[in-house]
Design a protein around this motif. Structure first.
Motif, PDB file in Angstrom:
ATOM      1  N   ARG A 103      -5.545 -11.501  -5.409  1.00 41.68           N
ATOM      2  CA  ARG A 103      -6.490 -10.725  -4.735  1.00 41.68           C
ATOM      3  C   ARG A 103      -7.108 -11.676  -3.546  1.00 41.68           C
ATOM      4  NH1 ARG A 103     -11.024  -7.569  -7.918  1.00 41.68           N
ATOM      5  NH2 ARG A 103     -10.971  -9.536  -9.067  1.00 41.68           N
ATOM      6  N   TYR A 129      -4.024  -5.705  -2.387  1.00 43.70           N
ATOM      7  CA  TYR A 129      -4.762  -5.764  -3.297  1.00 43.70           C
ATOM      8  C   TYR A 129      -6.277  -5.068  -2.995  1.00 43.70           C
ATOM      9  CZ  TYR A 129      -3.207  -9.396  -6.557  1.00 43.70           C
ATOM     10  OH  TYR A 129      -2.368 -10.126  -7.396  1.00 43.70           O
ATOM     11  N   GLU A 130      -6.586  -4.982  -1.811  1.00 37.60           N
ATOM     12  CA  GLU A 130      -7.900  -4.167  -1.397  1.00 37.60           C
ATOM     13  C   GLU A 130      -7.311  -2.779  -1.177  1.00 37.60           C
ATOM     14  OE1 GLU A 130     -10.066  -7.316   1.665  1.00 37.60           O
ATOM     15  OE2 GLU A 130      -8.470  -5.935   2.418  1.00 37.60           O
ATOM     16  N   ARG A 131      -6.388  -2.487  -0.841  1.00 38.95           N
ATOM     17  CA  ARG A 131      -5.918  -0.947  -0.872  1.00 38.95           C
ATOM     18  C   ARG A 131      -5.911  -0.643  -2.315  1.00 38.95           C
ATOM     19  NH1 ARG A 131      -1.519  -2.298   2.851  1.00 38.95           N
ATOM     20  NH2 ARG A 131      -0.124  -1.633   1.040  1.00 38.95           N
ATOM     21  N   HIS A 132      -5.466  -1.323  -3.106  1.00 37.42           N
ATOM     22  CA  HIS A 132      -5.168  -0.809  -4.437  1.00 37.42           C
ATOM     23  C   HIS A 132      -6.500  -0.711  -5.501  1.00 37.42           C
ATOM     24  CE1 HIS A 132      -0.842  -1.117  -4.154  1.00 37.42           C
ATOM     25  NE2 HIS A 132      -0.737  -0.395  -5.235  1.00 37.42           N
ATOM     26  N   GLY A 133      -7.354  -1.474  -4.642  1.00 39.54           N
ATOM     27  CA  GLY A 133      -9.110  -1.340  -5.322  1.00 39.54           C
ATOM     28  C   GLY A 133      -9.426  -2.165  -6.379  1.00 39.54           C
ATOM     29  N   SER A 134      -8.304  -2.967  -7.069  1.00 37.59           N
ATOM     30  CA  SER A 134      -8.674  -3.849  -8.206  1.00 37.59           C
ATOM     31  C   SER A 134      -7.471  -4.904  -8.408  1.00 37.59           C
ATOM     32  CB  SER A 134      -8.878  -2.904  -9.503  1.00 37.59           C
ATOM     33  OG  SER A 134      -7.700  -2.575 -10.067  1.00 37.59           O
ATOM     34  N   GLY A 137      -5.057  -2.996 -10.854  1.00 36.67           N
ATOM     35  CA  GLY A 137      -4.404  -1.836 -10.129  1.00 36.67           C
ATOM     36  C   GLY A 137      -3.313  -2.296  -9.231  1.00 36.67           C
TER      37      GLY A 137
END
Length: 166
Positions: A103, A129-134, A137
């Motif tokens: 992240r 990572y930011e797009r996947h939200g976690s 994820g």
């Protein structure tokens, strides 16, 4: 030692039920390990330099102020020695890995830390990572892709290569 050619990866039994089951079982432990290593990197790492900040914005990182860089002699990997051997067979041989993004924590091998392409590559992963939200994820999606299609053919990895060399 040269890294293995993984362009012709054959997932074998991973095509069926074994892949989701393996990732499902491993995910809590991998997520916990990644969270711990990210926390350490955020604590001990340095903020982005101006040129790195510009690269982060260029590849789509929404919060470059959160990113921290830590240079190390050897990239850490989760698990025990026998797990590292299995990971090496799947293309995750830490002797050939120049960086690891968890992240907002980016770990770079000290001898490669000054290379802008490697930094940009890891920053693309931060944007993913930011797009996947976690944390978990992204890791779940990344592991699925790498195990199913091979490291070199995983869509997230191909995106990182394309954007970091553009």
């Amino acid at each position: 030692m040269t890294p293995p050619d993984l362009s012709s990866w054959n997932p074998g039994p991973w095509r069926g039920w074994m892949l989701p089951a393996a990732v499902y079982v491993a995910m809590p432990w991998v997520g916990w390990w990644a969270w711990r290593v990210e926390r350490r990197t955020l604590r001990e790492g340095r903020p982005l330099f101006t040129s790195e900040w510009a690269a982060a914005v260029r590849v789509g990182v929404r919060h470059p102020e959160k990113v921290r860089i830590l240079a190390v002699e050897e990239i850490p990997m989760p698990g025990l020695g026998w797990m590292h051997l299995i990971a090496a067979r799947w293309g995750f041989d830490r002797r050939h890995i120049g960086g690891l993004c968890l992240r907002y924590g980016i770990i770079l091998r000290r001898d490669l830390a000054a290379q802008p392409v490697i930094m940009a590559h890891e920053l693309v992963h931060t944007a993913q990572y930011e797009r996947h939200g976690s944390l978990t994820g992204f890791l779940r999606a990344y592991l699925f892709q790498c195990l199913r299609h091979g490291y070199c053919n995983a869509a997230l990895e191909r995106e990182a290569v394309a954007k970091s060399t553009a």
